[in-house]
Design an enzyme around this catalytic site. Structure first.
Site, PDB file in Angstrom:
ATOM      1  N   GLU A 150       9.674   0.744  10.870  1.00  0.00           N
ATOM      2  CA  GLU A 150      10.775   1.695  10.653  1.00  0.00           C
ATOM      3  C   GLU A 150      10.163   3.077  10.767  1.00  0.00           C
ATOM      4  O   GLU A 150       9.451   3.533   9.875  1.00  0.00           O
ATOM      5  CB  GLU A 150      11.396   1.485   9.267  1.00  0.00           C
ATOM      6  CG  GLU A 150      12.053   0.128   9.069  1.00  0.00           C
ATOM      7  CD  GLU A 150      13.362  -0.018   9.835  1.00  0.00           C
ATOM      8  OE1 GLU A 150      13.809   0.947  10.492  1.00  0.00           O
ATOM      9  OE2 GLU A 150      13.938  -1.118   9.793  1.00  0.00           O
ATOM     10  N   GLU A 206      11.218  16.181  15.018  1.00  0.00           N
ATOM     11  CA  GLU A 206      11.732  15.778  13.700  1.00  0.00           C
ATOM     12  C   GLU A 206      11.228  16.768  12.659  1.00  0.00           C
ATOM     13  O   GLU A 206      10.037  16.813  12.372  1.00  0.00           O
ATOM     14  CB  GLU A 206      11.226  14.364  13.359  1.00  0.00           C
ATOM     15  CG  GLU A 206      11.711  13.898  12.008  1.00  0.00           C
ATOM     16  CD  GLU A 206      11.169  12.532  11.580  1.00  0.00           C
ATOM     17  OE1 GLU A 206       9.989  12.222  11.831  1.00  0.00           O
ATOM     18  OE2 GLU A 206      11.940  11.765  10.978  1.00  0.00           O
ATOM     19  N   CYS A 265      14.593   9.607   6.863  1.00  0.00           N
ATOM     20  CA  CYS A 265      14.645   9.154   8.254  1.00  0.00           C
ATOM     21  C   CYS A 265      16.080   9.237   8.736  1.00  0.00           C
ATOM     22  O   CYS A 265      16.338   9.497   9.902  1.00  0.00           O
ATOM     23  CB  CYS A 265      14.124   7.728   8.351  1.00  0.00           C
ATOM     24  SG  CYS A 265      15.044   6.566   7.345  1.00  0.00           S
ATOM     25  N   LYS A 321       0.857  -1.189   0.000  1.00  0.00           N
ATOM     26  CA  LYS A 321       0.000   0.000   0.000  1.00  0.00           C
ATOM     27  C   LYS A 321       0.897   1.245   0.000  1.00  0.00           C
ATOM     28  O   LYS A 321       1.359   1.698   1.041  1.00  0.00           O
ATOM     29  CB  LYS A 321      -0.931   0.023   1.212  1.00  0.00           C
ATOM     30  CG  LYS A 321      -2.032   1.070   1.028  1.00  0.00           C
ATOM     31  CD  LYS A 321      -2.428   1.800   2.281  1.00  0.00           C
ATOM     32  CE  LYS A 321      -1.405   2.728   2.826  1.00  0.00           C
ATOM     33  NZ  LYS A 321      -1.082   3.881   1.960  1.00  0.00           N
TER      34      LYS A 321
END
Ligand code: NAD
Length: 473
Positions: free
Chosen positions: A242, A373, A276, A169
């Site tokens: 993750e 972040e 990331c 997906k």
């Protein structure tokens, strides 16, 4: 197949969807394509098809290895076409997009060639115990939008090699390249082995809650990761998550500024900071702080920002309007706090989600740009005088994905790296993932690892075959 108006991939066939939605080009803010936005019902059909395909696919390892090798070749043959689609929908420069396709091919090739044999874990005169890997069944693969094709390949290659079937997906921000890859690779697999259905939360929930899905491999934010983890809990699905990070770089007093500046710059601004594994805050020893700030500012000022389709462009736009809004919010907070902006700091006065690479100093640890972040092209630089203090500040976060230490003496710096509470601590490099080394986050940055034999094991059930040997005569 029209790349800009693709169909779903279900059961080996292009399936017309029941609904479509627009894809926006981040370089001009205009819709340029439409994608099939999967419904929960369509997700259900894909899972059924993957379940039907599983028994025979799981039995023939030689065929699986051959199929993965063919995927690598097909991706390289189609690299320019796929790179053009990534560049258009995600924004990165076309050369970097091509590199992403090559990276995906590298993962398929690696897992095609990896030798996986049962491991004898105990042997005695009366007993031999061997660990085998059994495929799990249907895998739900859910990638983020920042590296749509690479992240998809990082899941597909080990999952398929281990003998599972997969429903992918993709993110609704990057459905076009993912579907192009799905339809391209489908011919290498029996019907149902690979299904690709982009969609948003309702499609994601339908997939992760489906009783016949045995494993979820998810890459995305920590917030969505928590939700996915909970979706898998009732049926005790295996999960690899993750998730988000706030990677620190620590530059020690002995670092050679001229030698490390470019590597640090590239690690912070890779993919417009939307990785990331980007350096998201930089702690620099006071004795080299000003020189490094100056060097990074000079590099940032020389970067050509523009549409990814222009071969001269070195940094493209931020990928989507929501991410741009977040970066602008953090910039506004940074300015309100009176931090020093050496270069950048503004959106470009032109259509497209462009923000120049931005270098910030004189900023407090609790500023949002440092504590959260940012996932954008804005690097906060902080000063320290004691390496132990830098480690404490680097660890003072719920995230634990990666960190790096920059030094002229890697051996002496190893204890500093070892004290960082992260899944990967690099020395004199950052963002250096390979298909053969494990990668995964500590704390709220993830569960489990991807890549190498360690990543492959997460797509399999370990089964011990434990034999009592006859007594010697
Ligand atoms: P996101 O969490 O918004 O979305 C990730 C994926 O989850 C997308 O495909 C999205 O459509 C899907 N999704 C949304 N709702 C869902 C639901 N209810 N059920 C199932 N799936 C659902 O993240 P994003 O904005 O696409 O990506 C950015 C984040 O990803 C950042 O935090 C970044 O650090 C992280 N990331 C982590 C890694 C890593 O390896 N640790 C790699 C890349 C990105």
């Amino acid at each position: 197949m029209n790349d800009l108006e693709p169909s779903l991939l279900i059961d080996g066939r292009a399936v017309a969807p029941s609904r479509r939605a627009e894809v926006i080009d981040p370089a001009d803010e205009r819709p340029f394509a439409s994608y099939p936005k999967a419904t929960p019902e369509e997700i259900g059909r894909a899972v059924e098809s993957a379940s039907r395909a599983f028994p025979s696919w799981s039995r023939d390892e030689a065929k699986r290895r051959q199929a993965l090798a063919s995927c690598a070749t097909s991706l390289l043959d189609a690299a320019d076409r796929i790179a053009g689609l990534i560049c258009r929908e995600q924004g990165k420069p076309v050369g970097r997009a091509r590199f992403e396709v090559e990276n995906a091919a590298r993962w398929f090739k690696y897992f095609a060639e990896l030798e996986v044999t049962p491991e004898v874990v105990h042997r005695a005169a009366d007993r031999v115990s061997t660990l085998h890997l059994r495929p799990l069944g249907v895998v739900a693969a859910i990638p983020a939008w920042n590296f749509p094709v690479a992240l998809m390949a990082w899941k597909l290659a080990p999952a398929l090699r281990a003998g599972n079937t997969v429903v992918v997906k993709p993110s609704p921000f990057t459905p076009i390249a993912s579907l192009a890859v799905g339809h391209l690779l489908a011919s290498h697999f029996p019907a149902g082995v690979l299904n690709v259905l982009p969609g948003d939360g309702d499609a994601g929930d339908a997939l992760t809650q489906h009783a016949d899905v045995r494993k979820i491999s998810f890459t995305g934010s920590t917030a969505t990761g928590r939700r996915v983890f909970a979706s898998g809990a009732p049926s005790l699905k295996r999960v690899t998550l993750e998730l988000g990070g706030n990677d620190a770089g620590i530059v020690l007093a002995d670092a050679d500024v001229a030698a490390v500046a470019e590597g640090i710059y590239n690690a912070a601004f890779v993919n417009c900071g939307q990785s990331c594994a980007a350096i998201k805050r930089l702690y620099v020893h006071a004795s080299v702080h000003d020189r490094l700030v100056e060097a990074l500012t000079a590099i940032a000022e020389g970067i050509r920002v523009g549409p990814g389709s222009d071969p001269q462009t070195q940094m493209g736009p931020i990928s989507n309007a929501a991410q741009l809004a977040r970066v602008e919010e953090l910039l506004a907070d940074t300015k309100r706090r009176g931090a020093r902006i050496h270069t950048g700091g503004e959106r470009l006065a032109r259509p497209g989600y462009f923000v120049r690479p931005t270098i910030v100093s004189a900023i407090a640890d609790d500023a949002r740009l440092v504590a959260e972040e940012q996932f954008g092209p804005v690097l906060p630089i902080l000063s320290f005088t004691d390496a132990a203090d830098a480690v404490r500040r680097a660890n003072d976060t719920t995230f634990g994905l990666n960190a790096s230490v920059w030094t002229s003496d890697p051996e002496a710096a190893t204890p500093v790296a070892a004290a960082l509470d992260v899944g990967t601590a690099w020395i004199n490099q950052h963002s250096a993932m390979t298909p053969f080394l494990p990668y995964g986050g500590a704390k709220t940055s993830g569960v489990g690892v991807e890549h190498g034999i360690w990543g492959l094991r997460e797509y399999a059930q370990s089964q011990l075959i434990d034999v009592k040997l006859p007594a010697p005569r």
